[in-house]
Design an enzyme around this catalytic site. Structure first.
Site, short mmCIF file in Angstrom:
data_model
loop_
_atom_site.label_atom_id
_atom_site.label_comp_id
_atom_site.label_asym_id
_atom_site.label_seq_id
_atom_site.Cartn_x
_atom_site.Cartn_y
_atom_site.Cartn_z
N ASN A 69 39.54 71.33 14.61
CA ASN A 69 40.17 72.43 15.32
C ASN A 69 39.62 73.77 14.85
O ASN A 69 38.72 74.33 15.47
CB ASN A 69 41.69 72.34 15.11
CG ASN A 69 42.47 73.35 15.90
OD1 ASN A 69 42.02 74.48 16.13
ND2 ASN A 69 43.65 72.98 16.34
N ILE A 94 42.27 71.94 20.53
CA ILE A 94 42.57 73.36 20.73
C ILE A 94 44.06 73.54 20.97
O ILE A 94 44.63 72.94 21.89
CB ILE A 94 41.79 73.92 21.94
CG1 ILE A 94 40.28 73.68 21.77
CG2 ILE A 94 42.07 75.41 22.10
CD1 ILE A 94 39.45 74.10 22.97
N ASP A 95 44.71 74.37 20.14
CA ASP A 95 46.13 74.68 20.31
C ASP A 95 46.25 76.00 21.05
O ASP A 95 45.66 76.99 20.64
CB ASP A 95 46.81 74.81 18.94
CG ASP A 95 46.71 73.52 18.13
OD1 ASP A 95 46.53 73.61 16.90
OD2 ASP A 95 46.80 72.43 18.72
N TYR A 96 47.05 76.00 22.12
CA TYR A 96 47.10 77.23 22.91
C TYR A 96 48.53 77.53 23.37
O TYR A 96 49.39 76.64 23.42
CB TYR A 96 46.17 77.13 24.12
CG TYR A 96 46.69 76.17 25.17
CD1 TYR A 96 46.43 74.81 25.08
CD2 TYR A 96 47.47 76.63 26.24
CE1 TYR A 96 46.93 73.92 26.01
CE2 TYR A 96 47.98 75.75 27.17
CZ TYR A 96 47.70 74.39 27.06
OH TYR A 96 48.21 73.51 27.99
N TYR A 136 45.23 79.44 19.09
CA TYR A 136 45.65 79.54 17.69
C TYR A 136 44.89 78.56 16.82
O TYR A 136 44.55 77.46 17.27
CB TYR A 136 47.16 79.24 17.58
CG TYR A 136 48.04 80.33 18.13
CD1 TYR A 136 48.20 80.50 19.51
CD2 TYR A 136 48.70 81.22 17.28
CE1 TYR A 136 49.00 81.52 20.02
CE2 TYR A 136 49.50 82.24 17.78
CZ TYR A 136 49.64 82.38 19.15
OH TYR A 136 50.42 83.38 19.65
#
Lengths: 217, 367, 257
Positions: free
Chosen positions: C106, C132-134, C144
């Protein structure tokens, strides 16, 4: 995972060839699950006297062949397979290494040359195609193939690769996969076996296939 | 085991044993039907009613409304809305619980530090303890003293300060299952509620104390509450416990427990005191459903889980006894383990449970 | 035909498995809990892939994590992707040796893309999943890193472009808004990210009911992943797979006697 030297003779049945590349853990564990101990080794003595050889592989053909050549394993494997007639199963990159060559980048790299097939890049033949080929896909096979004995046709196996094995000889297409192009999913040629997919990652049918191979001995 | 007399809501897991719960002809409980209704209800009209109500009480130089809080998600959410969305001046009132968790105290602290006027009342510790014990032994309600004090204390504060509106969070009967009598009622009169609330065992439970010690549990002649209005926020805005949690977390620094609370799979609700865990365990033994079932109901009605998935969780968690806290209970109630177990055994409904190897096991299976 | 995949995501922290709700973690149980209550090894027969992420917020014990990875790999015969706090090629070497088939990365895509190229050169781009953290923000999506704690200055569309430039086999999009709510995936995100060329897309965040997966796999997502430990206990994974088959979604068929 190397077992105690006292057991070396007993465990000499299955040798998983160690050239520093490959998901050895899963392969050895699947074998163990099926009831077979195995030894991870690059020792020529053990390889040449093994009952069965397994050639794993993850990553680049070129790097793998370089490692194999540096360790003289190319000579040993050829001797084990051609002279000692030891059955060998190449898995994924391992299967590709058994072929004559691979066209990685711009130049060709020589393989172990144990089957009349070669390794080339998966072609971008369709707008929907995703390369590398990652995921489960169905394999159509000739029911007479010993690897697939007892399995119903068109089952799914786990693939993860950017290169495929092809051949001029139709005999090599007894087990194929269609991914916007046809490639060899598995072959059996005398004592040389190869599977492009990962049988140790394909649930029950993968395990059955492995067992079929092991029962050959 | 085939259960002839007890049954479960067809859409959530509410049990027929729940007090006052109502089911329709399809076997769906009133909480589930209300959850469905909430989706298409005209909330604009309800908001208008809220604005009228708040308008009646808005004060120029005093607090306009009391919000009973604990530092947890629900009271925090209501306070937040009243102050920041509707511009009122709320006075929050909290009654210190017995056997408070450090986490609970921390959450209350963070709530206050976020800038909300709070009156923190500590009624006589020994009186409360004795009342909780009597509640535990004679009614299977170990928080009886505290919950009674919460009601009375809040009313007394309202009267003393001349604040004539008390805003509660949700009407549990409507949201979680119970009597739908007051479903369409926006406001209640405190005097009337006082009479209903204080009927029953209270008189008997309060015997043996000095009148002076019972300030927070008894009302006098002079305590006429007819000027005071009570309301539930859940009448005016669609109630969503998880939303409340997110708002409290973001704006008041609410923290959760590290692992689940006993008897359930959530960690963000009812974290203020460990007697609550005993309360819900007794609820399970008396009625057949525990904290897990209640949390499943909330999630099923939110569309976050299916009934079948909830069944597995309820079966796993409802029956968990609050073992980690028993020493605290014994110390607080000044009881031995044997005495404690005798009380537990007394309240276990033997139509529903059987004691095997020292543990009460359900005779039924959730259907 | 390439099949779609049902993935289960195990969130690990110091020997425990966690539940995440909007990126706040709750401890659920250790590997024995997983074995006894989840009968995970039975349930894995209904999955196509497992992802194990180390989500420790404080210093994580890498060796404990490796132990957990090996335990999971030993109990299932499907691909296992592993990630969480991977910082360099050596971490990847160790994870692959321990049984991981792929790694999930990530923050490194943002903070050290050159290191990623080292990894893909050695193991091939198919060995890396970019996670991917969104979060949604009106007209765009914020990205993020560091376990959802640090917002970066580029938006989701731009970040994805960069990720594809670095080179990956798969992208896993994880909605922080939906995470743990049980309200379903952010199905619309595929329409907001632009052209991802030939990269596989895994959607994650929000699954709570067995029918949530079919909602995603009927669209152009290649795989759907859940980390919701509570909601799929017992029959949950089997029912999810049956739901996918009933809706004729192309998922792998294994030999079942």
């Amino acid at each position: 995972m190397v077992y105690g030297s006292q057991n070396l003779k007993l465990n000499n049945r299955i040798a998983v060839i160690d050239y520093g590349m490959g998901n050895i853990f899963s392969i050895q564990h699947s074998l163990k699950y099926l009831g077979y101990d195995s030894i991870l080794t690059s020792d020529p003595k053990i390889i040449l006297s093994a009952k069965i050889l397994i050639l794993p592989g993850v990553g680049s053909f070129k790097s793998a062949m370089k490692k194999i050549e540096d360790m003289r394993l190319d000579v040993i494997i050829r001797e084990a397979v051609l002279d000692n007639k030891i059955p060998i199963l190449g898995i994924c990159l391992g299967m590709q290494l058994l072929t004559n060559s691979s066209t990685e980048e711009s130049s060709a790299t020589k393989g172990l040359g144990l089957v009349s097939a070669s390794t080339i890049k998966l072609k971008n033949t369709h707008q929907k195609i995703k390369i590398p080929h990652i995921g489960f896909n169905n394999v159509e096979f000739d029911k007479d193939m010993s690897l697939f004995k007892g399995l119903t046709n068109n089952l799914d196996f786990y693939f993860i690769h950017s290169y495929m094995v092809v051949s001029d000889s139709k005999d090599f297409y007894r087990a194929y996969c269609d991914y916007y192009q046809r490639f060899i999913a598995a072959f059996e040629d005398n004592n040389v076996y190869g599977v492009q997919f990962h049988p140790e990652k394909s649930q029950e049918n993968g395990l059955k296939l492995l067992k079929n191979f092991l029962l050959k001995v | 085991m085939h259960n002839k007399e007890i049954f479960w809501c067809k859409t959530c897991l509410n049990m027929s044993t729940r007090n006052r719960i109502e089911f329709d002809s399809d076997g769906v409980c009133n909480a589930c039907n209300w959850a469905k209704e909430k989706k298409s209800l005209n909330w604009n009209e309800r908001e208008k009613e809220l604005e009228l109500l708040l308008g009646r009480h808005k004060s120029k130089n005093n607090y306009d409304v009391i919000v009973p809080i604990s530092g947890g998600k629900d009271g925090s959410y209501v306070t937040y809305q009243l102050k920041h969305k509707y511009g009122l001046n709320p006075l929050c009132v909290t009654i210190t619980p017995p056997l408070a968790f450090d986490l609970g105290s921390e959450n209350l602290d963070n709530f206050m530090k976020s800038g909300y006027d709070t009156l923190q009342i500590n009624p006589n510790y020994n009186v409360m303890r004795e009342l909780n014990k009597r509640g535990f032994v004679h009614q299977g309600r170990p928080l009886y003293g505290w919950t009674t004090a919460i009601f009375t204390a809040v009313m007394k504060v309202a009267k003393l300060h001349g604040i004539n509106l008390v805003m509660y969070g949700e009407d549990g009967e409507i949201e979680y299952g119970g009597s739908t009598e007051s479903k369409n009622k926006s406001v209640f009169n405190a005097e009337f509620t006082k009479r209903v609330y204080l009927e029953g065992e209270l008189e008997a439970t309060l015997s043996g104390f000095d009148e002076q010690e019972l300030f927070f549990w008894k009302f006098d002649e002079g305590d006429d509450l007819s000027e005071i209005e009570l309301a539930h926020w859940s009448y005016f805005e669609s109630w969503d416990p998880y939303r409340n949690y997110l708002i409290a977390k973001e704006h008041m620094g609410l923290k959760e427990k590290q692992g689940s609370n006993t008897g359930t799979f959530t960690n963000f609700a009812q974290n203020d005191n460990c007697l609550y865990d005993l309360h819900t365990y007794l609820m399970y033994l008396k009625f057949g459903f525990g904290r897990g079932t209640q949390d499943v109901g909330i999630d099923v009605r939110r569309g976050a889980m299916s009934r079948d998935q909830g069944k597995v969780l309820a079966q796993m968690y409802d029956s968990v006894s609050p073992e980690p806290y028993i020493d605290l209970y014994l110390d607080y109630f000044e009881m031995t383990r044997e005495q404690y177990d005798t009380v537990i055994d007394k309240w276990a409904n033997q139509d529903l449970f059987v004691k095997k190897d020292g543990i009460w096991k359900p005779k039924f299976e959730i259907e | 035909m390439l099949k779609k995949r049902l993935i289960f995501n195990l969130l690990h922290s110091n020997g425990y498995f966690m539940l995440s709700r909007n990126f706040t973690l709750q401890q659920v149980g250790d590997i024995n809990w997983l074995r006894d209550n989840y009968k995970f090894w039975e349930s894995s027969k209904f999955l196509d892939e497992i992802i194990i992420l180390d989500v420790s917020r404080t210093d994580s014990d890498f060796n404990k994590f490796i132990d957990t990875v090996q335990n999971v790999v030993k109990s299932s015969f499907i691909p296992v992707a592993v990630g969480g706090g991977i910082k360099r090629l050596e971490d990847v070497d160790q994870l692959i040796r321990s049984g991981a088939d792929k790694v999930v990365i990530n923050s490194m895509f943002y903070s050290n893309p050159d290191e990623i190229k080292k990894i893909t050169s050695k193991y091939g781009i198919q060995s890396v999943i970019a996670s991917i953290d969104y979060k949604r923000n009106k007209n765009f999506d914020e990205v993020y890193i560091n376990n959802g704690s640090k917002k970066i200055e580029i938006d989701l569309v731009e970040h994805i472009k960069r990720v594809i430039d670095v080179g990956v086999g798969e992208i896993l999009l994880n909605s922080m808004d939906q995470d743990g709510t049980g309200q379903g995936f952010d199905l619309d995100v595929i329409n907001r990210i632009g052209d991802i060329k030939n990269t596989s897309l895994i959607i994650s965040g929000g699954a709570g009911r067995v029918d949530h997966f079919s909602e995603a796999l009927i669209l152009d997502y290649d795989a759907a992943s859940t980390a919701n430990l509570f909601n799929f206990i017992g029959d949950g994974l089997r029912c999810s797979r049956e739901d996918l088959m009933a809706k004729k979604i192309n998922i792998p068929v294994f030999d079942r006697d």
